[in-house]
Design a protein around this motif. Sequence first.
Motif, PDB file in Angstrom:
ATOM      1  N   LYS A  42     -13.044 -54.361-104.430  1.00 48.16           N
ATOM      2  CA  LYS A  42     -12.028 -53.660-105.232  1.00 48.16           C
ATOM      3  C   LYS A  42     -11.366 -52.548-104.433  1.00 48.16           C
ATOM      4  O   LYS A  42     -10.152 -52.329-104.536  1.00 48.16           O
ATOM      5  CB  LYS A  42     -12.657 -53.133-106.521  1.00 48.16           C
ATOM      6  N   GLU A  43     -12.147 -51.823-103.633  1.00 51.57           N
ATOM      7  CA  GLU A  43     -11.566 -50.782-102.782  1.00 51.57           C
ATOM      8  C   GLU A  43     -10.611 -51.390-101.760  1.00 51.57           C
ATOM      9  O   GLU A  43      -9.528 -50.843-101.499  1.00 51.57           O
ATOM     10  CB  GLU A  43     -12.685 -50.024-102.061  1.00 51.57           C
ATOM     11  N   MET A  44     -11.016 -52.517-101.194  1.00 56.87           N
ATOM     12  CA  MET A  44     -10.170 -53.187-100.222  1.00 56.87           C
ATOM     13  C   MET A  44      -8.875 -53.664-100.879  1.00 56.87           C
ATOM     14  O   MET A  44      -7.783 -53.519-100.327  1.00 56.87           O
ATOM     15  CB  MET A  44     -10.944 -54.372 -99.618  1.00 56.87           C
ATOM     16  N   LYS A  49      -2.969 -53.245-101.835  1.00 64.28           N
ATOM     17  CA  LYS A  49      -1.856 -53.182-102.797  1.00 64.28           C
ATOM     18  C   LYS A  49      -0.935 -51.994-102.548  1.00 64.28           C
ATOM     19  O   LYS A  49       0.207 -51.970-103.018  1.00 64.28           O
ATOM     20  CB  LYS A  49      -2.405 -53.161-104.218  1.00 64.28           C
ATOM     21  N   LYS A  50      -1.395 -51.014-101.804  1.00 67.70           N
ATOM     22  CA  LYS A  50      -0.551 -49.861-101.486  1.00 67.70           C
ATOM     23  C   LYS A  50       0.460 -50.186-100.400  1.00 67.70           C
ATOM     24  O   LYS A  50       1.441 -49.459-100.226  1.00 67.70           O
ATOM     25  CB  LYS A  50      -1.423 -48.684-101.041  1.00 67.70           C
ATOM     26  N   GLY A  51       0.181 -51.254 -99.639  1.00 62.22           N
ATOM     27  CA  GLY A  51       1.061 -51.602 -98.531  1.00 62.22           C
ATOM     28  C   GLY A  51       1.988 -52.745 -98.882  1.00 62.22           C
ATOM     29  O   GLY A  51       2.067 -53.199-100.022  1.00 62.22           O
ATOM     30  N   ALA A 104      -6.661 -55.721 -87.379  1.00 59.50           N
ATOM     31  CA  ALA A 104      -7.042 -56.029 -88.760  1.00 59.50           C
ATOM     32  C   ALA A 104      -6.935 -54.808 -89.656  1.00 59.50           C
ATOM     33  O   ALA A 104      -7.313 -53.691 -89.276  1.00 59.50           O
ATOM     34  CB  ALA A 104      -8.463 -56.574 -88.811  1.00 59.50           C
ATOM     35  N   GLU A 105      -6.408 -55.039 -90.844  1.00 60.87           N
ATOM     36  CA  GLU A 105      -6.377 -53.989 -91.864  1.00 60.87           C
ATOM     37  C   GLU A 105      -7.789 -53.719 -92.374  1.00 60.87           C
ATOM     38  O   GLU A 105      -8.171 -52.576 -92.612  1.00 60.87           O
ATOM     39  CB  GLU A 105      -5.483 -54.443 -93.019  1.00 60.87           C
ATOM     40  N   LYS A 123      -8.494 -62.483-106.107  1.00 68.37           N
ATOM     41  CA  LYS A 123      -7.683 -61.637-106.993  1.00 68.37           C
ATOM     42  C   LYS A 123      -7.319 -60.324-106.310  1.00 68.37           C
ATOM     43  O   LYS A 123      -6.184 -59.832-106.423  1.00 68.37           O
ATOM     44  CB  LYS A 123      -8.467 -61.354-108.283  1.00 68.37           C
ATOM     45  N   GLU A 124      -8.268 -59.743-105.590  1.00 63.97           N
ATOM     46  CA  GLU A 124      -8.033 -58.457-104.954  1.00 63.97           C
ATOM     47  C   GLU A 124      -7.300 -58.586-103.619  1.00 63.97           C
ATOM     48  O   GLU A 124      -6.430 -57.782-103.299  1.00 63.97           O
ATOM     49  CB  GLU A 124      -9.368 -57.719-104.742  1.00 63.97           C
ATOM     50  N   ILE A 125      -7.641 -59.588-102.840  1.00 61.95           N
ATOM     51  CA  ILE A 125      -7.056 -59.736-101.501  1.00 61.95           C
ATOM     52  C   ILE A 125      -5.643 -60.316-101.577  1.00 61.95           C
ATOM     53  O   ILE A 125      -4.759 -59.938-100.819  1.00 61.95           O
ATOM     54  CB  ILE A 125      -7.950 -60.637-100.617  1.00 61.95           C
TER      55      ILE A 125
END
Length: 445
Positions: A42-44, A49-51, A104-105, A123-125
């Motif tokens: 979830k943190e990843m 999502k900010k980028g 890598a991000e 869903k998160e990635i």
Amino acid sequence: MSLFLYRIFLWLFVLGVRIAALKSPKARLWLAGRKNSRARIKEMGASLKKGSGPVIWMHCASLGEFEQGRPVLEALKQKDPSCRIVLSFFSPSGYEIRKNYELAEHVTYLPMDGPGMAKLWLKEIEPALVIFVKYEFWYFYLTAVKKRNIPLLLVSGQFREDQPFFRWYGDLHRYMLDCFTHLFVQSQESADLLLKNGFKHVSVTGDTRFDRVIAIAEQNGNLPVIEHFCGHHPVLVAGSTWTEDEEELDHYAKIHPEIRFIIAPHEVDQDNISEVETLFPASIRYSELSRLLGIQPHQTAVVPEWTPPANGEVALQEKFEKANTLIIDNIGMLSRLYRYADVTYVGGGFGSNGLHNILEAAVYGKPVLFGPYHEKYPEALGLVDAGGAIPIEHALDAEKKLDVLFGDVSAREKAGAASKDFIYASKGATALIMRYIEEKRLFTN
């Protein structure tokens, strides 16, 4: 294998790791890297999502697979610098070494396979493109990618008839192969096997490692500690060695003090380094020689003029003067070490660990020796046929063949030229994969 049996396999695998962790540092790293996986995912995801820019997820089993996938990642990054790379590893030996990979991000352990975890991960990635390298087939991750219609590629695949995909019980494994948009394989034999079993989405591109080792070899940069150790002596570099490999070479090192031996063990923990020192008593560690010379490890510079050591280093100086073997007690240098060799040896061919990367040595135009268990490695078979590689059966056989290579310059140069020609004739896999990606528009911003 049924889905029920696959779930049992996953459960037993984790149980086995937990038991192994009682003694194995690597198993403990494997478990620690997967603690609080959901929170980490979830943190990843929040960070991504900010980028902006498409996300590429590449999964590698370990370090060797990363080196195969790396040329493709770098080509994609060059094509679109805005893309964000998520790099996952299964093994600590891959993650721990490449956790700071600059392109890598995010670099992370892949959480253990499961329907809920796979759903959360995607869903998160939200990847625009997914790449798996060579092997590692995880049912729930692969089926979740397919369900979302995300392009999924296999890079540098290699297949044999004895694998589960082609056995009567391999329905689940065959379904996993069907999840891939395309399978890029190393050899025509792999492609023929897949085609015979109904898989049409296949291309023979070769092994992307050829592109990677060529890129490394063509980079400038010296290793001053290595240069000082080698001097004007003939040199044998033995890379990714295990105990079985070192036992094939220790006697030869004892009877040939005029040759400089550089041993880069696969495992560099203190216990193993101490065992290597026992086999090669006339040895010094790389870290010790670096300190003695006043050169930082991995420093690229001209070797300074030699000055006598300080009083506290007299014993170390005496050790160096008696040494004909340098033990590499770090990770990350091997691909550059081979350039200093007259003859190379690559480990893993005498046991169950598997032959390591022979291409890193061959690219410099060096003869390559390795053990007898190399039949599963097409690059080894190809290099033997080309005349650049020489398999050995045992220590006496190794000594006989090393005598020829060190004693006959023309034989050594002929084998070395064959090695280099083989490598450069095999390049181009990355360009073929990128052409497919661009033609199919699998990767667009």
